[in-house]
Each structure stands twice: as structure tokens, then as C-alpha cells.
Design an enzyme around this catalytic site. Structure first.
Site, PDB file in Angstrom:
ATOM      1  N   CYS A 279       6.085   1.578  10.154  1.00 17.65           N
ATOM      2  CA  CYS A 279       5.154   1.156   9.205  1.00 17.65           C
ATOM      3  C   CYS A 279       3.958   1.342   9.461  1.00 17.65           C
ATOM      4  O   CYS A 279       2.774   2.220  10.280  1.00 17.65           O
ATOM      5  CB  CYS A 279       4.907   0.121  11.012  1.00 17.65           C
ATOM      6  SG  CYS A 279       5.989  -0.972  10.777  1.00 17.65           S
TER       7      CYS A 279
ATOM      8  N   GLN B 195       1.735   3.264  22.341  1.00 21.17           N
ATOM      9  CA  GLN B 195       3.267   5.149  21.907  1.00 21.17           C
ATOM     10  C   GLN B 195       2.497   5.696  23.586  1.00 21.17           C
ATOM     11  O   GLN B 195       3.213   6.833  23.593  1.00 21.17           O
ATOM     12  CB  GLN B 195       3.215   5.533  20.961  1.00 21.17           C
ATOM     13  CG  GLN B 195       4.006   4.662  19.363  1.00 21.17           C
ATOM     14  CD  GLN B 195       4.829   4.308  19.968  1.00 21.17           C
ATOM     15  OE1 GLN B 195       5.983   4.833  20.850  1.00 21.17           O
ATOM     16  NE2 GLN B 195       5.792   2.823  18.598  1.00 21.17           N
TER      17      GLN B 195
ATOM     18  N   HIS C 168      -0.707   3.696  12.546  1.00 16.50           N
ATOM     19  CA  HIS C 168       0.326   2.459  11.880  1.00 16.50           C
ATOM     20  C   HIS C 168      -0.838   1.264  11.216  1.00 16.50           C
ATOM     21  O   HIS C 168      -1.502   1.306  11.833  1.00 16.50           O
ATOM     22  CB  HIS C 168       1.059   1.726  13.100  1.00 16.50           C
ATOM     23  CG  HIS C 168       1.980   0.480  13.304  1.00 16.50           C
ATOM     24  ND1 HIS C 168       1.770  -0.453  13.583  1.00 16.50           N
ATOM     25  CD2 HIS C 168       3.051   1.115  13.835  1.00 16.50           C
ATOM     26  CE1 HIS C 168       2.810  -1.416  13.511  1.00 16.50           C
ATOM     27  NE2 HIS C 168       3.683  -0.407  13.938  1.00 16.50           N
TER      28      HIS C 168
ATOM     29  N   LYS D 162       6.471  -2.780  25.337  1.00 17.91           N
ATOM     30  CA  LYS D 162       7.012  -0.870  25.183  1.00 17.91           C
ATOM     31  C   LYS D 162       6.745  -0.301  25.852  1.00 17.91           C
ATOM     32  O   LYS D 162       7.368   1.001  25.688  1.00 17.91           O
ATOM     33  CB  LYS D 162       6.064  -0.405  23.584  1.00 17.91           C
ATOM     34  CG  LYS D 162       6.238  -1.020  22.334  1.00 17.91           C
ATOM     35  CD  LYS D 162       5.265  -0.261  20.699  1.00 17.91           C
ATOM     36  CE  LYS D 162       5.593  -0.891  19.221  1.00 17.91           C
ATOM     37  NZ  LYS D 162       6.823  -0.576  19.113  1.00 17.91           N
TER      38      LYS D 162
ATOM     39  N   ASP E 121      -5.259   3.155  20.009  1.00 16.01           N
ATOM     40  CA  ASP E 121      -4.100   2.535  19.977  1.00 16.01           C
ATOM     41  C   ASP E 121      -3.652   3.014  20.500  1.00 16.01           C
ATOM     42  O   ASP E 121      -3.195   4.473  20.626  1.00 16.01           O
ATOM     43  CB  ASP E 121      -3.702   2.123  18.481  1.00 16.01           C
ATOM     44  CG  ASP E 121      -2.193   1.671  18.423  1.00 16.01           C
ATOM     45  OD1 ASP E 121      -2.202   1.830  19.058  1.00 16.01           O
ATOM     46  OD2 ASP E 121      -1.743   1.850  17.117  1.00 16.01           O
TER      47      ASP E 121
END
Ligand code: PLP
Length: 407
Positions: free
Chosen positions: A365, A204, A124, A227, A201
Site C-alpha cells: 500500500c 507502525q 501509506h 497492529k 500516522d
């Protein structure tokens, strides 16, 4: 294993009862943000109705209960991701800020001219740009792990990227554009063989996959509240105590200091050293309700339900004339990206919206991913625990209609 009752789950999300363009809302843009259960919404109302006060400052009652509730979240997060210490949990604005803190506070002091930073081809923008800014400032170099046509990282190439100059590795657990689940443990172990710290990261991943940061032995770990069924404006940066301790603060201001004179300021201990100023208090507090919500159901049960839905949606979408999936990795989570021959993704998104169906269209993104596949963007269907097979069927009918209209 928790108990998964889809009707009960859906009843907890008030927004799912609304209509969009005269049709029941079908929300498949969960990768961008998830909806909130009433437990989280009630928590926010309750905060303002019963507690509203600044934290870590007042001796008065409201300030104390707000501070306590905020600190409950820190311990909740600690337990949720199995961190060793509660002061290893920094409450931030979200994944983007968490990554920027590391790029700035680890990058500036410990990464210099000619040093190398490894990221992956599927990041991202928030895990690309902060490192590029550091490279511009310090003269360090970005090295990129390549990815194949399925959207899987090339682990042999990753291994070959390490050199004496490698200073940090930063990559995503799950790709927001492709759905690929990366072999994080294996990749962390490889970096550690070279004595290089790793930032994951998990924007997600956190809402789909159970996390144990100690078992992963990850050095830094970032995610966002919004999220994972929680409020916007709050996120987490986990860091190993020893690394966080050797880093300078991110911002100067209230809360992050111990003593201030005009001659010299000494900084507060962890985690407050990285938490300057008044945070998004209600969001911080109500992240607790989001984690409670996930834990009451159980991530194993959520994952099993979502994986089944992902398989079903993939199989049904495959029947659409001219569809091409972007991202066909063996291990995927909750994201299906695709294009349809001769049709712009945006046009599909607009027609689906008229039918009350929210999907994402564009580059998500992750422009380098789109460049690799030589496409301007995709249609992205991203699933959450409240989606159903019936909703997938309505999506398929809508897509067939859109394709017939646009071809
Ligand atoms: N990383 C990934 C993989 C994402 O999907 C996102 C958001 O879509 C981010 C980082 C940035 O998250 P936020 O905007 O919550 O900071």
C-alpha cells in the site's frame, strides 16, 4: 524497564502453536497485523458471554458495564499516549478512518482552493488518497517531501516546501514499506514555526515506540488496534481539544447529537461528536487488554528486544546471494524490505509460505515508494515482540532454498 521473557510472551499467543502447511507457523507479517495474546482473545469472549449490550444508551446493568468498560479504554489510551484530556481520544475504526476524519472535518472547512497540504514520499495510501480526494474536491494542492535512496526524508527540502498557503502537514512516524523512523519531533517543530498543524500516522509506531503526544506537541495522531496486539475494527484519533472543537462532526447519527428536531440538530461534546452510531464495542473494550499487555512488559523492553532482532535479521539476510535492501535508513523499526536479483517477490513469498513462513510481498500500500525505487514490490519481513532469532534462522534457510529454486 519491563521484564522481557520471550518464552512467556510466546506462550501468551495461542496461534503461534499452530502449524501451516505441516510446519510450525513463523509469522513475519506483523506490519499488516499482529497476532493477539490470550488476554485479548479472552476479553472478547468475556465481553459476549458477560456484557454484550449497546453503550452510552441504556440505564440497565449490562449497558452500564459495557459503557464503563468502553470508557476505561478511552482513559487507558489517554494515559498510554499521554494526552491531556480523555475527550481528546476519539475511538475510530482504525488509522484509515482517523486520517479520513481529519481530511474531511479539518480539510473541508479550513483548506481551500490553492492551499497546500504537505505529505511525504513514503506514505501509506491511507495517508495519500484522503488528501487527494480533498484536493479534487476543493482545488488544493499536495506537496510531497522527497526521500533519498536510503529511505530517509530530506528535511531541508521539507523546510523549503512551506509557504503562506500550507495548511496541514501529515506524515508517518514509521514507514510500513521501509521501516524508516522519521524525526517526528523535529518535523513537528518545523511545521509549528509556520503555524501549521501536524497529523502523525502512527500505525507502525504505536506498538514499538513509547509515545507522549504532549511532549511531541502533535496536533493529530492516528493508530490502529490490530497492529498493536489488539482487536481489528478499532483505532484511535487523538486531536488537540481546541482543534477538535472547531471541527464539524464526521458522520451524523446516534450518539453524536445533543438535540434533534426536524428544524435543527445540535451536536454532542467531544469525543462523542465524532463517534456516530454503534461502534465496534468489543474491540473498543478489548483494546484495554492490548495496552495492558504492552505496558506490563514495557515498551522500552519491547523496543530493545525488537531492535536486537532487527539487527540480527538484517545481518543474516545480508548473506543471501543477490539481496538488495530497500530502506537502509540509520533509524529503523522492525521492518526489512528487500528484493533478490532476478526473482519476483511474489515467488519468494509463495515458497516461504509452503515452509510455514508468512512474509508480505508486493507494494505494501505504498506504490509511490516502489516507483521511486523502480521495483514492482518487495519481500517484507516485519517483526513483532514474539519473533525470535531461531525463526530468523529458519527464514534464512527457507530463503536460500527459494533463491536456489528460482534462480
Ligand atoms: N498507515 C500505515 C503506515 C500503515 O502501515 C497502515 C496499515 O498497514 C495504515 C496506515 C492503515 O491502517 P489500517 O488499515 O489499520 O487503517
Amino acid at each position: 524497564m519491563g521484564n522481557f521473557d520471550i518464552q512467556k510472551v510466546r506462550a501468551d499467543f495461542p496461534i503461534l502453536k499452530r502449524e501451516v502447511n505441516g510446519k510450525p507457523l513463523i509469522y513475519f507479517d506483523n506490519g499488516a497485523t499482529t497476532h493477539k495474546p490470550k488476554q485479548v482473545i479472552d476479553g472478547i469472549v468475556d465481553y459476549y458471554a458477560q456484557m454484550n449490550s449497546n453503550i452510552h444508551r441504556g440505564v440497565h446493568y449490562l449497558s452500564q458495564i459495557s459503557t464503563d468498560a468502553f470508557e476505561v479504554t478511552r482513559r487507558k489510551v489517554q494515559a498510554f499516549i499521554h494526552a491531556k484530556h480523555e475527550h481528546e481520544i476519539i475511538i475510530t475504526k482504525g488509522t484509515t478512518e482517523s486520517i479520513n476524519i481529519i481530511a474531511s472535518c479539518y480539510g473541508r472547512p479550513f483548506i481551500g482552493a490553492g492551499d497546500e497540504i504537505i505529505i511525504s514520499a513514503m506514505e501509506h495510501h491511507s495517508n495519500i488518497v484522503p488528501w487527494q480526494m480533498l484536493c479534487d474536491e476543493k482545488g488544493c494542492v499536495l506537496r510531497v517531501i522527497p526521500m533519498d535512496e536510503k529511505g530517509e526524508l530530506d528535511i531541508a527540502a521539507y523546510q523549503a516546501l512551506f509557504s503562506e498557503r500550507t495548511k496541514i502537514v501529515s506524515f508517518t512516524y514509521v514507514s510500513n514499506a521501509l521501516g524508516t523512523i522519521n524525526p517526528v519531533k523535529e518535523m513537528i517543530d518545523i511545521a509549528h514555526k509556520h503555524d501549521v498543524p501536524v497529523l502523525i500516522d502512527a500505525a507502525q509506531a504505536i506498538q514499538h515506540i513509547a509515545i507522549d503526544v504532549q511532549e511531541l506537541d502533535v496536533d493529530f495522531f492516528a493508530f490502529s488496534g490490530h497492529k498493536m496486539y489488539g482487536p481489528t475494527g478499532v483505532g484511535v484519533l487523538y486531536g488537540k481539544e481546541a482543534l477538535l472543537n472547531k471541527m464539524p462532526p464526521y458522520q451524523g447519527g446516534g450518539d453524536m447529537i445533543r438535540d434533534v428536531t426536524f428544524e435543527k440538530t445540535t451536536y454532542n461534546d467531544l469525543p462523542f461528536k465524532f463517534e456516530a452510531g454503534t461502534p465496534n464495542i468489543e474491540a473498543g473494550i478489548c483494546l484495554t487488554q492490548a495496552i495492558d499487555y504492552i505496558q506490563d512488559i514495557g515498551l522500552d523492553a519491547i523496543k530493545a528486544y525488537e531492535d536486537d532482532l532487527l539487527d540480527y535479521a538484517t545481518q543474516e539476510l545480508a548473506k543471501i546471494d543477490g539481496i538488495r535492501f530497500i530502506g537502509t535508513a540509520a533509524h529503523k523499526s522492525s521492518v526489512i524490505s528487500f528484493v533478490v536479483d532476478g526473482i519476483h517477490p511474489y515467488d519468494i513469498g509463495v515458497i516461504l509460505d509452503k515452509l510455514g513462513i508468512a512474509v508480505r510481498t508486493g507494494h505494501h500500500c505504498a506504490q509511490p515508494v516502489m516507483s521511486q525505487f523502480s521495483i514492482p514490490g518487495t519481500v517484507r519481513v516485519s517483526l513483532a515482540m514474539y519473533n525470535t532469532k531461531e525463526e530468523v534462522d529458519i527464514l534464512i534457510a527457507g530463503l536460500e532454498r527459494a533463491v536456489a529454486m528460482l534462480k
